[in-house]
Design a protein around this motif. Structure first.
Motif, PDB file in Angstrom:
ATOM      1  N   LEU A  80       3.817 -29.578   1.464  1.00  0.00           N
ATOM      2  CA  LEU A  80       3.745 -29.906   0.047  1.00  0.00           C
ATOM      3  C   LEU A  80       3.943 -28.666  -0.832  1.00  0.00           C
ATOM      4  N   GLU A  81       3.462 -27.523  -0.368  1.00  0.00           N
ATOM      5  CA  GLU A  81       3.700 -26.279  -1.101  1.00  0.00           C
ATOM      6  C   GLU A  81       5.189 -25.963  -1.157  1.00  0.00           C
ATOM      7  N   HIS A  82       5.875 -26.169  -0.029  1.00  0.00           N
ATOM      8  CA  HIS A  82       7.323 -25.956  -0.004  1.00  0.00           C
ATOM      9  C   HIS A  82       8.021 -26.906  -0.973  1.00  0.00           C
ATOM     10  N   LEU A  83       7.602 -28.178  -0.982  1.00  0.00           N
ATOM     11  CA  LEU A  83       8.223 -29.151  -1.871  1.00  0.00           C
ATOM     12  C   LEU A  83       7.956 -28.807  -3.330  1.00  0.00           C
ATOM     13  N   GLU A  84       6.746 -28.360  -3.645  1.00  0.00           N
ATOM     14  CA  GLU A  84       6.434 -27.975  -5.017  1.00  0.00           C
ATOM     15  C   GLU A  84       7.319 -26.815  -5.473  1.00  0.00           C
ATOM     16  N   GLN A  85       7.586 -25.881  -4.573  1.00  0.00           N
ATOM     17  CA  GLN A  85       8.472 -24.772  -4.906  1.00  0.00           C
ATOM     18  C   GLN A  85       9.880 -25.277  -5.213  1.00  0.00           C
ATOM     19  N   GLN A  86      10.373 -26.192  -4.364  1.00  0.00           N
ATOM     20  CA  GLN A  86      11.709 -26.749  -4.576  1.00  0.00           C
ATOM     21  C   GLN A  86      11.762 -27.584  -5.854  1.00  0.00           C
ATOM     22  N   ARG A  87      10.691 -28.300  -6.127  1.00  0.00           N
ATOM     23  CA  ARG A  87      10.626 -29.111  -7.348  1.00  0.00           C
ATOM     24  C   ARG A  87      10.723 -28.221  -8.584  1.00  0.00           C
ATOM     25  N   GLY A  88      10.020 -27.095  -8.549  1.00  0.00           N
ATOM     26  CA  GLY A  88      10.065 -26.165  -9.672  1.00  0.00           C
ATOM     27  C   GLY A  88      11.428 -25.533  -9.852  1.00  0.00           C
TER      28      GLY A  88
END
Length: 273
Positions: A80-88
């Motif tokens: 989820l941390e990786h996805l949040e980075q990509q989302r940003g």
């Protein structure tokens, strides 16, 4: 390692994330076709259940557009941390994430307000299906669609000719997952369980493939064989001698014409009545 990472039977480390990215690329066409069949589109509110690093979540967010919403749910904080980075990086405000164990009580998701859900190779790892079934039932509005890609018989994974050591490896994987409460043949049970909860099956098809060694689906299997033996070994279920025998078998398969058969998997599109 976090509790969430420790419970993730395939691991949530960087190497596994990279493998999942390659896996997503190989199965992307089948995924998009399934979304088309379900009518996923602009302005909808969709769930990505067991999203992992979120490769599909980002594509769902693109599909629904700025007027839609995607909620990506997973139990692995690293993913989820990786996805949040990509989302940003991608500036995707219509995508949100939620850390939640799908084998536990259903999260509060504004019941009955979601247009659809996507779930790929997740149910097979859940020690308890009831909370996941509760979530997919309660979250979706009447007429909402559920799209599943799941395994119906994992032991069809094979290599021909030969493949005897691979067959041993496959059985060890199956036993390992069953010992963790999973069911690698879970799609055999899903029709009865979903029908009992008011779902109607709209579409089904087999995604099983038989391919030569240089085909993407064969490389997908080879990719798994390059990574997962270490997980089995760490669990005390695979020895160095067994690994050497498997590697010798795989080298021989590359030197001659060989057929790789995937685990039997199916696509199911359901509608909540």
């Amino acid at each position: 390692m976090s509790a969430a990472a420790a419970s993730y039977v395939l691991g949530s480390h960087a190497e596994e994330r990279t493998r999942l990215q390659r896996q997503h690329a190989i199965w992307r066409e089948a995924m998009l076709a399934a979304w088309d069949r379900a009518g996923f589109g602009p302005g909808q509110r969709l769930l990505d259940l067991g999203c992992g690093p979120g490769f599909a979540s980002l594509e769902l967010a693109e599909r629904v557009g700025p007027d839609g919403e995607v909620l990506a749910i997973d139990n692995a904080s690293a993913y989820l941390e990786h996805l949040e980075q990509q989302r940003g990086l991608g500036q995707v405000p219509q995508l949100r994430t939620l850390q939640h164990d799908l084998a536990l009580a259903a999260a509060e998701l504004h019941s009955g307000s979601w247009d659809g859900a996507w779930c790929r190779w997740v149910a097979m790892f859940l020690p308890r299906l009831e909370p996941w079934l509760d979530l997919v039932t309660e979250a979706r509005r009447p007429g909402g669609r559920l799209v599943l890609h799941e395994y119906v018989q994992w032991n069809t994974f094979g290599l021909y000719p030969g493949g005897r050591q691979l067959a041993v490896f496959v059985e060890r994987c199956i036993q390992h997952w069953r010992d963790h409460g999973g069911d690698p043949d879970v799609a055999q049970r899903l029709p009865a369980l979903l029908e009992a909860r008011g779902f109607r099956l709209l579409h089904s098809r087999s995604l099983m493939a038989c391919s030569p060694s240089d085909h993407p689906k064969a490389r997908w299997l080879q990719d798994f064989l390059a990574s997962y033996p270490a997980q089995l070994a760490a669990a005390g279920r695979w020895t160095a001698e067994e690994q050497a025998a498997l590697e010798a078998e795989l080298r021989l398969a590359q030197e001659r014409t060989s057929l790789w058969v995937t685990p039997a998997l199916v696509e199911l599109v359901w509608e909540r009545q």
